[in-house]
Write an enzyme that holds these catalytic residues in place. Structure first.
Site, PDB file in Angstrom:
ATOM      1  N   ARG A  55       0.876  -1.181   0.000  1.00 31.94           N
ATOM      2  CA  ARG A  55       0.000   0.000   0.000  1.00 31.94           C
ATOM      3  C   ARG A  55       0.907   1.223   0.000  1.00 31.94           C
ATOM      4  O   ARG A  55       2.120   1.116   0.122  1.00 31.94           O
ATOM      5  CB  ARG A  55      -1.029  -0.008   1.141  1.00 31.94           C
ATOM      6  CG  ARG A  55      -0.695  -0.672   2.410  1.00 31.94           C
ATOM      7  CD  ARG A  55       0.351   0.006   3.232  1.00 31.94           C
ATOM      8  NE  ARG A  55       0.148   1.435   3.333  1.00 31.94           N
ATOM      9  CZ  ARG A  55       1.102   2.317   3.547  1.00 31.94           C
ATOM     10  NH1 ARG A  55       2.363   1.936   3.683  1.00 31.94           N
ATOM     11  NH2 ARG A  55       0.865   3.614   3.624  1.00 31.94           N
ATOM     12  N   GLY A  56       0.262   2.397  -0.154  1.00 37.19           N
ATOM     13  CA  GLY A  56       1.039   3.615  -0.362  1.00 37.19           C
ATOM     14  C   GLY A  56       1.144   3.826  -1.862  1.00 37.19           C
ATOM     15  O   GLY A  56       1.540   2.899  -2.597  1.00 37.19           O
ATOM     16  N   ALA A  57       0.768   5.030  -2.319  1.00 38.81           N
ATOM     17  CA  ALA A  57       0.585   5.229  -3.763  1.00 38.81           C
ATOM     18  C   ALA A  57       1.792   4.810  -4.619  1.00 38.81           C
ATOM     19  O   ALA A  57       1.631   4.000  -5.545  1.00 38.81           O
ATOM     20  CB  ALA A  57       0.174   6.682  -4.027  1.00 38.81           C
ATOM     21  N   ARG A  89      -7.555  -0.353  -6.694  1.00 35.19           N
ATOM     22  CA  ARG A  89      -7.766   0.733  -5.720  1.00 35.19           C
ATOM     23  C   ARG A  89      -7.941   2.033  -6.507  1.00 35.19           C
ATOM     24  O   ARG A  89      -7.059   2.412  -7.281  1.00 35.19           O
ATOM     25  CB  ARG A  89      -6.584   0.840  -4.740  1.00 35.19           C
ATOM     26  CG  ARG A  89      -6.498  -0.382  -3.819  1.00 35.19           C
ATOM     27  CD  ARG A  89      -5.602  -0.132  -2.630  1.00 35.19           C
ATOM     28  NE  ARG A  89      -6.231   0.718  -1.643  1.00 35.19           N
ATOM     29  CZ  ARG A  89      -5.583   1.223  -0.582  1.00 35.19           C
ATOM     30  NH1 ARG A  89      -4.298   0.971  -0.407  1.00 35.19           N
ATOM     31  NH2 ARG A  89      -6.230   1.981   0.287  1.00 35.19           N
ATOM     32  N   GLN A 187      -1.798   2.460   9.890  1.00 37.71           N
ATOM     33  CA  GLN A 187      -0.527   2.538   9.155  1.00 37.71           C
ATOM     34  C   GLN A 187       0.528   3.333   9.936  1.00 37.71           C
ATOM     35  O   GLN A 187       1.725   3.082   9.814  1.00 37.71           O
ATOM     36  CB  GLN A 187      -0.725   3.200   7.786  1.00 37.71           C
ATOM     37  CG  GLN A 187      -1.483   2.365   6.779  1.00 37.71           C
ATOM     38  CD  GLN A 187      -2.966   2.648   6.784  1.00 37.71           C
ATOM     39  OE1 GLN A 187      -3.545   3.009   7.809  1.00 37.71           O
ATOM     40  NE2 GLN A 187      -3.612   2.482   5.652  1.00 37.71           N
ATOM     41  N   ASP A 228      -2.038  10.724  -2.157  1.00 34.14           N
ATOM     42  CA  ASP A 228      -2.468   9.673  -3.087  1.00 34.14           C
ATOM     43  C   ASP A 228      -2.793  10.235  -4.459  1.00 34.14           C
ATOM     44  O   ASP A 228      -2.706   9.524  -5.466  1.00 34.14           O
ATOM     45  CB  ASP A 228      -3.674   8.917  -2.517  1.00 34.14           C
ATOM     46  CG  ASP A 228      -3.169   7.868  -1.562  1.00 34.14           C
ATOM     47  OD1 ASP A 228      -2.872   8.218  -0.412  1.00 34.14           O
ATOM     48  OD2 ASP A 228      -2.986   6.711  -1.990  1.00 34.14           O
ATOM     49  N   ASN A 238      -5.405  12.254   0.500  1.00 29.07           N
ATOM     50  CA  ASN A 238      -4.472  11.430   1.281  1.00 29.07           C
ATOM     51  C   ASN A 238      -5.294  10.687   2.319  1.00 29.07           C
ATOM     52  O   ASN A 238      -6.511  10.865   2.424  1.00 29.07           O
ATOM     53  CB  ASN A 238      -3.387  12.300   1.925  1.00 29.07           C
ATOM     54  CG  ASN A 238      -2.252  11.469   2.505  1.00 29.07           C
ATOM     55  OD1 ASN A 238      -1.732  10.562   1.842  1.00 29.07           O
ATOM     56  ND2 ASN A 238      -1.854  11.737   3.742  1.00 29.07           N
ATOM     57  N   LYS A 239      -4.638   9.866   3.084  1.00 31.51           N
ATOM     58  CA  LYS A 239      -5.305   9.025   4.086  1.00 31.51           C
ATOM     59  C   LYS A 239      -6.333   9.791   4.901  1.00 31.51           C
ATOM     60  O   LYS A 239      -6.093  10.925   5.308  1.00 31.51           O
ATOM     61  CB  LYS A 239      -4.226   8.425   5.003  1.00 31.51           C
ATOM     62  CG  LYS A 239      -4.697   7.518   6.091  1.00 31.51           C
ATOM     63  CD  LYS A 239      -5.612   6.409   5.616  1.00 31.51           C
ATOM     64  CE  LYS A 239      -5.013   5.562   4.519  1.00 31.51           C
ATOM     65  NZ  LYS A 239      -6.035   4.765   3.785  1.00 31.51           N
TER      66      LYS A 239
HETATM   67  O1  MRU Z   1      -4.520   3.159   2.178  1.00 37.76           O
HETATM   68  P1  MRU Z   1      -3.040   3.367   2.033  1.00 37.76           P
HETATM   69  O2  MRU Z   1      -2.258   2.833   3.181  1.00 37.76           O
HETATM   70  O3  MRU Z   1      -2.528   2.889   0.703  1.00 37.76           O
HETATM   71  O4  MRU Z   1      -2.869   4.946   2.063  1.00 37.76           O
HETATM   72  C1  MRU Z   1      -1.586   5.475   1.955  1.00 37.76           C
HETATM   73  C2  MRU Z   1      -1.530   6.941   2.110  1.00 37.76           C
HETATM   74  O5  MRU Z   1      -2.525   7.615   2.289  1.00 37.76           O
HETATM   75  C3  MRU Z   1      -0.183   7.574   1.932  1.00 37.76           C
HETATM   76  O6  MRU Z   1      -0.078   8.744   2.707  1.00 37.76           O
HETATM   77  C4  MRU Z   1       0.016   7.956   0.449  1.00 37.76           C
HETATM   78  O7  MRU Z   1      -0.246   6.867  -0.379  1.00 37.76           O
HETATM   79  C5  MRU Z   1       1.365   8.454   0.190  1.00 37.76           C
HETATM   80  S1  MRU Z   1       2.570   7.160   0.288  1.00 37.76           S
HETATM   81  C6  MRU Z   1       4.055   7.816  -0.052  1.00 37.76           C
END
Ligand code: MRU
Length: 333
Positions: A55-57, A89, A187, A228, A238-239
């Site tokens: 996970r994480g963009a 996603r 996270q 994201d 973002n999250k």
């Molecule tokens: O749902 P996730 O864990 O994939 O969400 C991740 C985030 O919101 C991160 O802040 C974002 O992807 C940036 S990662 C460098």
């Protein structure tokens, strides 16, 4: 990133490819267990993205680039593979950037394994540069708030929001990181705290609703988060919970920075209202560990992301430097 395996410190990426297999650090298991997830086929890669093994963009983008390379090595229909990956996603722009990049490579007749490695190396390069630019914002004795995990796990290595923090620490700056726990998937608690512990960076975990308190008390000097998806006008997703941290930072006159590579910018969207927001299963909110935390008739809502308007953003830390919303159009091309 530094990872401890049986008492030995190793340097590791969160996703990589070996012949036709894609390997992931299984982020669902951290910090209790360091386990690896092996994707032998496209369905495994799609599952790994959807279920948040990865996970994480930017790391999702890397997984998708490798997924396309694997599909080509296994002689699958590549348009079908692209559609399957894109359906995993909806919010992370890097997923679409990576798949479209790989489709472009097909039309050039490139070897997709090489293209995927080039894509991933360029992500690593971008994250290192984000670190170098962002580090200049961090002063000795700064206390920095971050939300979710925008670290090495989320970007294959280095991180976006955590890249400047890592470098400031390596450069001998005395810093302290406040880590939002980041309900419901934790996270921050599970992943960001794990990365900071591995690097020996002083930090404290705080409940998601504690940030305002620490800001008001003057204990937070700077906020850095990842993204994201960032739109043309500077609004960004973002999250979930990022928006309220941005409003709180604004209220308390604390600089609020968004760290992201250009692969996270969606130049097709004018502003944040059109960003698709993933809504995940209600069990992520209703169950902690194995336990139901609410009455059995209670239902939950679970948006995974929120949109923060550009007016709350002091600047965007990109591989090309630190820019403002007005400069975003200059990143196109
Ligand atoms: O749902 P996730 O864990 O994939 O969400 C991740 C985030 O919101 C991160 O802040 C974002 O992807 C940036 S990662 C460098």
């Amino acid at each position: 990133m530094k990872v401890n395996i049986n008492g030995e410190t190793k340097d590791m990426r969160s996703v990589w490819m070996e012949e036709t297999k894609i390997m992931f650090i299984d982020q669902r298991q951290l910090p209790l267990k360091l386990e690896f997830f092996l994707a032998q086929a496209l369905e495994d890669v799609a599952y790994a993205i959807k279920d948040m093994v990865v996970r994480g963009a930017p790391a999702i983008g890397a997984a998708a680039a490798y997924g396309m390379a694997q599909a080509s090595l296994l002689e699958m229909d590549l348009n079908e593979a692209a559609s399957q990956l894109k359906a995993t996603r909806p919010t992370a722009q890097d997923l679409f950037t990576a798949v479209d990049y790989m489709l472009g490579e097909i039309s050039k007749g490139a070897k997709l394994k090489n293209s995927a490695e080039e894509y991933v190396n360029s992500i690593l390069n971008k994250c290192q540069k984000i670190g170098e630019h962002g580090e200049k914002l961090i002063k000795n004795e700064n206390k920095i708030l971050t939300h979710c995990n925008a670290g090495a796990l989320a970007t294959v290595d280095f991180g976006t929001a955590l890249s400047p923090i890592r470098l400031a620490h390596q450069n001998g700056k005395k810093i302290f990181v406040f880590v939002d726990e980041t309900r419901p998937r934790l996270q921050g608690a599970r992943l960001t705290a794990w990365e900071l512990q591995n690097e020996g960076i002083p930090h404290a975990l705080i409940a998601d609703n504690a940030a305002g308190h620490f800001m008001q008390k003057g204990e937070i000097n700077l906020v850095i988060v990842g993204a994201d998806r960032i739109t043309n006008n500077g609004d960004f997703a973002n999250k979930i919970g990022t928006y309220e941290k941005a409003v709180l930072a604004h209220e308390n006159n604390i600089p609020f920075y968004v760290a992201a590579p250009i692969t996270t910018f969606d130049f097709s969207l004018e502003n944040g209202k059109d960003i698709p927001i993933e809504e995940r299963g209600q069990e992520e909110v209703l169950i902690i560990g194995q336990r139901n935390i609410a009455p059995d008739q209670t239902r939950a809502r679970n948006p995974a992301f929120d949109v923060t308007p550009k007016k709350y953003v002091t600047g965007y830390i990109t591989e090309k430097g630190i820019i403002t919303a007005e400069d975003i159009s200059s990143l196109r091309n």
